[in-house]
Design a protein around this motif. Structure first.
Motif, PDB file in Angstrom:
ATOM      1  N   ARG A  15      34.449  -9.516  -9.262  1.00  0.00           N
ATOM      2  CA  ARG A  15      35.471  -9.006 -10.195  1.00  0.00           C
ATOM      3  C   ARG A  15      35.705 -10.012 -11.324  1.00  0.00           C
ATOM      4  O   ARG A  15      35.895  -9.625 -12.484  1.00  0.00           O
ATOM      5  N   ASN A  42      34.257  -0.534 -17.428  1.00  0.00           N
ATOM      6  CA  ASN A  42      35.187  -1.623 -17.696  1.00  0.00           C
ATOM      7  C   ASN A  42      34.665  -2.508 -18.812  1.00  0.00           C
ATOM      8  O   ASN A  42      35.406  -2.897 -19.718  1.00  0.00           O
ATOM      9  N   GLN A  77      27.630   0.721 -11.209  1.00  0.00           N
ATOM     10  CA  GLN A  77      28.349   1.963 -10.888  1.00  0.00           C
ATOM     11  C   GLN A  77      29.461   1.770  -9.853  1.00  0.00           C
ATOM     12  O   GLN A  77      30.111   2.731  -9.444  1.00  0.00           O
ATOM     13  N   ARG A  78      29.680   0.541  -9.425  1.00  0.00           N
ATOM     14  CA  ARG A  78      30.754   0.298  -8.462  1.00  0.00           C
ATOM     15  C   ARG A  78      32.100   0.190  -9.181  1.00  0.00           C
ATOM     16  O   ARG A  78      32.161  -0.110 -10.370  1.00  0.00           O
ATOM     17  N   LYS A  79      33.157   0.385  -8.408  1.00  0.00           N
ATOM     18  CA  LYS A  79      34.505   0.220  -8.941  1.00  0.00           C
ATOM     19  C   LYS A  79      35.064  -1.116  -8.445  1.00  0.00           C
ATOM     20  O   LYS A  79      34.580  -1.668  -7.460  1.00  0.00           O
ATOM     21  N   PRO A 102      41.138   0.030 -12.384  1.00  0.00           N
ATOM     22  CA  PRO A 102      40.656   0.349 -11.037  1.00  0.00           C
ATOM     23  C   PRO A 102      39.881   1.656 -10.928  1.00  0.00           C
ATOM     24  O   PRO A 102      39.042   1.821 -10.045  1.00  0.00           O
ATOM     25  N   HIS A 103      40.160   2.606 -11.841  1.00  0.00           N
ATOM     26  CA  HIS A 103      39.503   3.920 -11.771  1.00  0.00           C
ATOM     27  C   HIS A 103      38.166   3.938 -12.509  1.00  0.00           C
ATOM     28  O   HIS A 103      37.444   4.935 -12.443  1.00  0.00           O
ATOM     29  N   MET A 104      37.825   2.841 -13.197  1.00  0.00           N
ATOM     30  CA  MET A 104      36.582   2.792 -13.970  1.00  0.00           C
ATOM     31  C   MET A 104      35.510   2.003 -13.227  1.00  0.00           C
ATOM     32  O   MET A 104      35.810   1.082 -12.464  1.00  0.00           O
ATOM     33  N   THR A 105      34.270   2.362 -13.462  1.00  0.00           N
ATOM     34  CA  THR A 105      33.151   1.604 -12.918  1.00  0.00           C
ATOM     35  C   THR A 105      33.038   0.261 -13.634  1.00  0.00           C
ATOM     36  O   THR A 105      33.674   0.046 -14.680  1.00  0.00           O
TER      37      THR A 105
END
Length: 381
Positions: free
Chosen positions: A159, A115, A148-150, A108-111
């Motif tokens: 996702r 990922n 660049q989105r998470k 969740p903390h990575m773009t």
């Protein structure tokens, strides 16, 4: 330009070629957890570039088999051969496979970009090569603008595509998919099924998917292995599984079906005569010749059954009188539940080929159901 999927699928049948060697061979594999046997002496072959589905109800052993292919579980007995290599003792990170989980398991903390790059960084790939590979994967799943989105800033479908790109980034020989579309809504799931098929064709990889969704397996797979209680009940193409199930279990599990139980009264020429427990006389085409007096069942799909107000010309053979008990309008088709005189309820479906029907069938009407000799399959069990 990518070649038509249809032209490839029509000619793709390596399992029918005696000269073809399986890419994955599961040989007499058993997996036990204490006293519970999850996979029971199971054997099957999967071929290069095949889209193979493991289909079954919860607890049938399909996910356990997938986890053994991935290396997260080890067989209690038996062996798994992949591209000529016995996978016994080889840890997951050293296997030429990758697994896409139902939960997607994104960081969740990575773009999105990070990922996808995670596994490549773990393998020590040079930065320039990682950037190039990640760019290729983003283009492949059409997420270039979302790099660049998470994960929390993406839709469920996006996702899912990030998880797919991450699974493909290391270029595995086999991609294992564990219920990959379960979190998507119906329309998006149907769209994604075809995207996965196109992607698999473009990459030329072998896909093995686990699903409990029959439609999903029927749509995507070249072949399906129907599983029950840790065993493979039937392995065949979707059309063969649907039209020629090899057992009562498969006939009942795949799609809707009407099952008529009875006793064989005669076997002549290419047909078998059966008297059902409700007194309906059936004459069905059958290559096998069960003995007179043997118990048998006939499986007939709802779309193979016709409904009419008048008895058909061949009545009373393959025909019965009843009353319309329920009607389900589904848009593209209408489903009728017809209650026969013996109390048995038969399901019949009719395609709505025109927008309006003159004098449509309604509730409580007396009707006849009928079907042809080649409309069903005779089952011995």
């Amino acid at each position: 330009m990518m070649k038509s999927l249809g032209s490839i699928r029509r000619s793709f049948a390596p399992w029918a070629d005696p000269a073809s060697k399986p890419f994955i061979s599961v040989k007499n594999v058993t997996k036990k957890f204490g006293d519970f046997t999850a996979v029971d002496d199971l054997s099957l072959n999967i071929y290069t570039r095949e889209f193979f589905a493991l289909l079954g109800a919860s607890g049938c052993g399909k996910s356990t088999l997938l986890r053994m292919l991935a290396g997260f579980e080890q067989p209690t007995s038996g062996e798994i051969i992949l591209d000529g290599q016995n996978l016994a003792g080889i840890p997951p990170y050293r296997r030429p496979v990758n697994m896409m989980f139902q939960s997607y398991a994104l960081f969740p903390h990575m773009t999105v970009e990070n990922n996808i790059a995670f596994g490549l960084k773990q393998d020590g790939m040079p930065k320039a090569d990682i950037a190039e590979r990640v760019g290729q994967m983003l283009k492949l799943v059409k997420l270039e603008k979302f790099a660049q989105r998470k994960p929390h800033q993406l839709s469920g479908g996006q996702r899912q595509r990030v998880a797919l790109a991450r699974s493909l980034a290391k270029r595995p020989k086999v991609l294992l998919l564990d219920e990959p579309l379960g979190a998507l809504d119906k329309k998006l799931r149907e769209e994604t099924q075809f995207e996965l098929m196109d992607l698999q064709q473009e990459l030329g990889l072998t896909f093995v998917i686990v699903t409990h969704d029959q439609e999903e397996a029927m749509t995507m797979a070249d072949r399906i292995a129907v599983m029950s209680h840790g065993k493979v009940v039937q392995v065949a193409t979707p059309a063969e599984i649907y039209e020629a199930p090899n057992s009562r279990f498969v006939a009942d599990f795949i799609g809707d079906v009407n099952l008529f139980d009875g006793t064989v009264t005669a076997a002549e020429g290419g047909s078998v005569r059966i008297e059902t427990t409700g007194g309906i006389a059936l004459r069905m085409a059958s290559a096998e010749k069960p003995a007179s007096g043997a118990k048998a069942a006939v499986a007939i799909r709802p779309e193979k059954i016709r409904i009419s107000r008048q008895p058909p010309a061949h009545a009373p053979i393959n025909a019965a009188e009843g009353e319309i008990w329920d009607i389900g309008y589904l848009g593209d088709m209408t489903v009728f539940h017809v209650r026969l005189k013996d109390g048995k309820v038969v399901k019949a479906s009719s395609l709505n080929a025109v927008r309006a029907v003159e004098d449509p069938l309604g509730y409580d009407q007396q009707v006849w159901i009928s079907f042809g000799e080649d409309s069903g399959v005779v089952l011995k069990d």
